[in-house]
Design an enzyme around this catalytic site. Structure first.
Site, PDB file in Angstrom:
ATOM      1  N   SER A   1       0.419  -1.000  -0.044  1.00  0.00           N
ATOM      2  CA  SER A   1       0.400  -0.055   0.216  1.00  0.00           C
ATOM      3  C   SER A   1       0.698   1.392   0.303  1.00  0.00           C
ATOM      4  CB  SER A   1      -0.603  -0.296   1.473  1.00  0.00           C
ATOM      5  OG  SER A   1      -1.476   0.936   0.914  1.00  0.00           O
TER       6      SER A   1
ATOM      7  N   HIS B   1      -2.636  -0.895  -4.485  1.00  0.00           N
ATOM      8  CA  HIS B   1      -4.243  -1.263  -4.689  1.00  0.00           C
ATOM      9  C   HIS B   1      -4.943   0.732  -4.936  1.00  0.00           C
ATOM     10  CE1 HIS B   1      -4.960  -0.212  -1.123  1.00  0.00           C
ATOM     11  NE2 HIS B   1      -4.425  -0.728  -0.693  1.00  0.00           N
TER      12      HIS B   1
END
Length: 247
Positions: free
Chosen positions: A126, A149
């Site tokens: 992330s 993501h």
């Protein structure tokens, strides 16, 4: 009646450094060992750990292992000001966390005047991706993984177009930073970010070791030895550049 003899005071045994045995007990309780290996005091390299979840403006529950940005930012200022520190080694094993806190750390690392090297061990997921790419050179362990993501919000979200515009702008901040500080192009990074089918409960992509290098996200697959060797190489090159007289 005879006076009672005074009971002699028993001092706690001290170790070589003058610490009492209670300090040793504290170390055993918290770390499971009495002697914790650290970088030598005369080392010219500072090691910064980004572990657990990157904590932002909200304090996480006490059972969470966190990296607090209010602790990291003063460290980075001290590293920049300390002439004894010539290079920074950033070790990542993080699940990600607060976007703005992660970007703040990334921007500070990328703006340091001293050589920096990062290494992803375990995971750099992330918002850990921008931190990994913020250094001058990056490594990833062969078994380490990075999850790319889209940005998500938790809590109450007002269902108006402005909310989605805000998310889109925040997404662009992350994308632009990673593209600027790595060899990956914007289209490839967005393809990885919005891919479907790679993650069971989410959209995005999980890249492992060689995959991260192949896409240009990370410079090299390697371990701690290679990372320190590269950092020493960058430090040496910087010194030679300073010693070279200008024409």
């Amino acid at each position: 009646m005879d006076k009672a003899e005074a009971v002699p005071r028993v001092e706690k045994p001290a170790d070589d450094k003058g610490n009492t045995s209670s300090a040793l007990i504290d170390k055993i309780q918290s770390l499971g060992q009495t002697n914790v290996p650290q970088l030598p005091k005369d080392s010219n390299i500072h090691c910064l750990n980004i572990i657990g979840q990157i904590e932002g403006h909200m304090q996480l529950p006490p059972q969470n292992k966190t990296t607090k940005y209010e602790h990291v930012i003063p460290q980075l200022v001290a590293i920049e000001q300390n002439p004894a520190i010539e290079g920074l080694l950033v070790i990542l094993n993080t699940v990600g966390g607060d976007v703005e806190a992660g970007l703040a750390i990334s921007e500070m690392i990328s703006s340091l005047s001293k050589p920096t090297v990062s290494i992803v061990l375990g995971g750099g997921h992330s918002i850990g991706v921008p931190i990994a790419t913020s250094c001058d050179y990056s490594f990833i362990a062969e078994s380490a993984t990075m999850t790319i993501h889209p940005i998500r919000l938790t809590g109450l979200v007002i269902g108006v177009p402005q909310s989605f515009e805000y998310l889109d702008k925040m997404q662009d901040r992350v994308v632009n930073f990673v593209v600027k500080h790595s060899e990956i192009d914007e289209e490839t990074f967005k393809d990885l970010m919005f891919a479907r089918g790679n993650l069971a409960r989410d959209i995005g992509t999980n890249v492992i070791g060689e995959d991260a290098v192949r896409t240009g996200l990370i410079n090299e697959v390697g371990g701690i030895g290679g990372a320190i060797a590269k950092l020493n190489e960058l430090i040496k090159a910087g010194k030679e550049e300073e010693d070279t007289p200008t024409q």
